[in-house]
Design an enzyme around this catalytic site. Structure first.
Site, PDB file in Angstrom:
ATOM      1  N   ARG A 284      36.378  30.089  10.529  1.00  0.00           N
ATOM      2  CA  ARG A 284      37.118  29.289  10.645  1.00  0.00           C
ATOM      3  C   ARG A 284      37.646  28.538   9.649  1.00  0.00           C
ATOM      4  NH1 ARG A 284      34.203  26.697  16.295  1.00  0.00           N
ATOM      5  NH2 ARG A 284      34.354  28.535  17.438  1.00  0.00           N
TER       6      ARG A 284
ATOM      7  N   HIS B  45      32.207  29.687  29.356  1.00  0.00           N
ATOM      8  CA  HIS B  45      31.884  29.977  27.943  1.00  0.00           C
ATOM      9  C   HIS B  45      30.593  28.967  27.689  1.00  0.00           C
ATOM     10  CE1 HIS B  45      36.197  31.452  26.947  1.00  0.00           C
ATOM     11  NE2 HIS B  45      36.200  30.517  28.220  1.00  0.00           N
TER      12      HIS B  45
ATOM     13  N   CYS C 180      35.517  34.950  22.591  1.00  0.00           N
ATOM     14  CA  CYS C 180      35.854  35.002  23.959  1.00  0.00           C
ATOM     15  C   CYS C 180      36.841  36.030  24.116  1.00  0.00           C
ATOM     16  CB  CYS C 180      36.734  33.675  24.520  1.00  0.00           C
ATOM     17  SG  CYS C 180      36.247  32.293  23.616  1.00  0.00           S
TER      18      CYS C 180
ATOM     19  N   ASP D   7      26.497  32.318  21.508  1.00  0.00           N
ATOM     20  CA  ASP D   7      27.581  32.405  22.370  1.00  0.00           C
ATOM     21  C   ASP D   7      27.309  33.120  23.577  1.00  0.00           C
ATOM     22  OD1 ASP D   7      30.150  31.542  23.130  1.00  0.00           O
ATOM     23  OD2 ASP D   7      31.105  32.967  21.920  1.00  0.00           O
TER      24      ASP D   7
ATOM     25  N   HIS E  57      29.452  34.450  27.522  1.00  0.00           N
ATOM     26  CA  HIS E  57      30.328  34.401  28.435  1.00  0.00           C
ATOM     27  C   HIS E  57      29.803  34.967  29.779  1.00  0.00           C
ATOM     28  CE1 HIS E  57      32.620  34.026  24.647  1.00  0.00           C
ATOM     29  NE2 HIS E  57      33.195  33.228  25.339  1.00  0.00           N
TER      30      HIS E  57
ATOM     31  N   LYS F  79      35.023  21.050  30.213  1.00  0.00           N
ATOM     32  CA  LYS F  79      33.714  21.364  29.598  1.00  0.00           C
ATOM     33  C   LYS F  79      32.700  20.216  29.659  1.00  0.00           C
ATOM     34  CE  LYS F  79      35.357  20.049  24.903  1.00  0.00           C
ATOM     35  NZ  LYS F  79      35.016  20.054  23.618  1.00  0.00           N
TER      36      LYS F  79
ATOM     37  N   GLN G  96      27.631  31.360  16.317  1.00  0.00           N
ATOM     38  CA  GLN G  96      27.189  30.586  17.659  1.00  0.00           C
ATOM     39  C   GLN G  96      26.544  31.227  18.528  1.00  0.00           C
ATOM     40  OE1 GLN G  96      30.991  30.149  19.833  1.00  0.00           O
ATOM     41  NE2 GLN G  96      31.314  28.078  19.050  1.00  0.00           N
TER      42      GLN G  96
HETATM   43 ZN   LIG Z   1      34.452  31.637  24.668  1.00  0.00          ZN
END
Ligand SMILES: [Zn+2]
Ligand SMILES: [Zn+2]
Length: 625
Positions: A362, A509, A333, A382, A384, A463, A380
């Protein structure tokens, strides 16, 4: 006093009466079979006093599948386990022994380490206790007395538990064993009809790696032998599908202590990885995403701005740099926020959908890592989306449709869970009212059934989590769609609106596979390693029967060059090579020998029959896979 029964009738009892007294007042049979009192969702020991006006339900040994009834049965069996261990291994210290999903465990400090082979002996001892019969006695005592009792026996862990306990101290005794325990427990051991010790593991006292490592014995118990048999059968199936085992067997990946929780992908594993990456890229492109790449390391100040530093710092790997400290990104992010903020944006640029499949790290607590399902190196899929308030709903629809497409492709059904504002949330309740309502509306307008998970949202927004149920009926959390009203403002992001004024965008996200590592782990188990043709690392294997057929086999492999084809020309018997192809779960095996030609190929389908097809028929068939 009076209590209220499930049919709303009232039952008159003497003051101080217990659940067992209530059962007796209803009937002797009920009293005999009673295992537990349930009251407004809470469970209570039969021997504990009831309160005036309390609503009660009495569970019995006939509620064989009721989770609460199983809970009390398993908890009681955990105590039998501790009794057996103490008898067989004098000097063993006992820690805690709670029921868990599907069973129970008990943590021990053995004077000498024990191995798996000990479990049978302990199980036999539990059976002996059951044959002898046990009943539980419950007693409330003063903390000081409990402390003395356990200190005298050298039970240091129990002493520590007494010292940190709040509320009344209760002891439960069965046979020659007394445990510090809140209960509840069975009246006696008669309802325990089936027991199995299922495994052994190391576990730190109180889950803290700085504490002593104890030995955890896992087990389970049922009201019925048939239930245990069914459970063990399901467990066996799960074991056969275990992605860690199959990962080695199929040569897909391995894990090593050189890089804890960070998989090494083998060439065959990378085929699957890349197939998923291709799918991600292709579908993102179709759906108007743009691909970006942002750095792995950011100054700590960036993480402070994003809010991650406060909520996530313990899970970040930190790297010293000159006189500063950098953090390896656990999320994309902030990178995407900085990218958005790097230029002037107008409402005409929105929605702007940044996609990045990047490596995240992580720092997970030792002991929580699990194959590919819990790793420290996370990739991920991912994205946005920077949107105006008016665009939120349409974007969420887009995410939901995308998710449905993907999960359908793998024959997985998604369940939807809406998670709302957590305690450590950023922003005001008004902001959360708006974002929560937006997600709720999107789900409802799409006619999607969902459950609500109060307080489980991300710190920056609510979410929608997507859970999949695999062929064994196990549930996995996969994708997530999060609506953020906080981070854009913290990064000072804005766009010029149609009104010529500056506005702060909302950010969605979203990750749909979740992490690629975990997704592949789940796929391995979902398919039991037998990947569909398009994902299979080796799609076709050609086996030349004899030396003389090698050339023809290679020519055939070249002909099928658009597929992933291998030739197995080892000097092994044909039978052995076919069996190995089966173990490797290769979708199509072609035998090539004296009788075969391009007009008559012997084609074996995985799990199916052998048939004869010409090369052109084979091509037609492959195109359908
Ligand atoms: Zn994010
Ligand atoms: Zn207990």
């Amino acid at each position: 006093m009076k209590v209220v029964l499930p049919d709303n009738s009232e039952l008159e009892l003497p003051d101080g009466a217990t659940g067992l007294d209530a059962a007796r007042a209803i009937g002797p049979k009920l009293a005999e079979q009673a295992v537990l009192v349930r009251s407004n969702g809470n469970i209570q020991d039969l021997r504990a006093p009831l309160e005036e006006g309390q609503e009660i339900q009495i569970l019995t040994s006939r509620d064989t599948h009721d989770p609460d009834a199983l809970y009390v049965l398993r908890h009681s069996t955990a105590h039998l386990l501790a009794e057996a261990v103490r008898r067989l291994y004098p000097g063993t210290k006992i820690a805690i022994g709670p029921p868990i999903e599907n069973g129970f465990y008990y943590d021990f400090e053995f004077p000498e380490p024990i191995g798996e082979e000990a479990l049978e002996r302990i199980e036999e001892e539990i059976r002996r206790e059951l044959a002898e019969g046990r009943s539980w006695n419950r007693e409330e005592i003063a903390a000081e007395e409990a402390r003395r009792y356990f200190a005298d026996q050298g039970e240091d862990y129990k002493v520590e538990l007494v010292d940190t306990a709040d509320g009344p101290i209760t002891l439960y005794t069965q046979g020659e064993f007394t445990d510090l325990c809140r209960g509840p427990h069975l009246q006696d051991s008669k309802p325990i009809k089936a027991v199995k010790l299922t495994g052994l593991a190391g576990a730190y006292w109180r889950g803290d790696e700085h504490n002593k490592q104890l030995t955890r014995i896992y087990g389970t118990a049922f009201y019925d032998q048939a239930d245990l048999d069914a459970y063990l059968e399901a467990l066996e199936q799960a074991r056969a599908r275990d992605h860690r085992r199959l990962g080695v067997q199929l040569d897909l990946f391995h894990l090593s202590d050189h890089a804890p929780g960070m998989p090494f992908w083998h060439p065959k594993g990378m085929v699957i990885w890349n197939a998923l990456e291709d799918l991600r890229r292709r579908e993102n492109l179709k759906r108007g995403y743009v691909e970006v790449k942002t750095p792995l390391l950011y100054d700590v100040a960036t993480w402070v701005t994003s809010g991650h530093w406060d909520k996530f710092k313990d899970e970040m790997f930190l790297v010293p740099y000159s006189d500063r400290e950098l953090g390896l990104k656990p999320m994309n992010c902030p990178g995407h926020m900085l990218l958005f903020g790097s230029g002037l944006r107008s409402y005409r640029d929105l929605p702007l959908r940044y996609a990045e499949s990047s490596t995240l790290h992580r720092n997970e607590r030792a002991g929580t890592l699990h194959g590919l399902l819990r790793v420290q190196h996370v990739t991920q899929d991912d994205a946005h989306m920077f949107v105006t308030p008016e665009q939120i709903e349409e974007e969420i629809f887009g995410c939901l449709d995308f998710a449905a497409y993907l999960y359908d492709l793998f024959g997985m059904e998604a369940r939807f869970e809406l998670s709302t504002r957590p305690e450590n949330k950023l922003g005001t309740d008004e902001e959360w009212d708006f974002t929560e309502a937006a997600l709720r509306n999107a789900l409802e307008r799409r006619g999607i059934e969902y459950t609500v998970n109060e307080g489980d949202g991300a710190f920056y927004g609510p979410k929608i989590d997507l859970h999949m149920t695999d062929v064994l009926g196990r549930s996995w959390q996969m994708g997530t769609i999060q609506l953020d009203s906080q981070m854009p403002a913290r990064f000072g992001l804005s766009y010029m609106g149609e009104d010529n004024a500056e506005h702060t965008p909302y950010v969605i996200h979203r990750a749909l596979f979740g992490s690629l590592e975990r997704f592949i782990g789940i796929l391995i188990e979902h398919y039991a390693g037998a990947f569909p043709f398009w994902l299979a690392p080796v799609q076709i294997r050609v086996i030349p029967i004899g030396e003389a057929h090698r050339e023809a086999a290679h020519r055939l492999a070249d002909e099928l060059g658009t597929y992933r084809v291998e030739v197995d020309e080892r000097n092994e018997t044909v039978g052995k090579r076919i069996r190995e192809a089966e173990v490797e779960k290769i979708p199509v095996v072609i035998l090539y020998g004296e009788k075969e030609s391009d007009e008559a190929l012997a084609v074996r389908e995985r799990g199916g029959e052998q048939s004869t097809r010409s090369l052109s028929e084979l091509r037609e068939y492959l195109a359908t896979l």
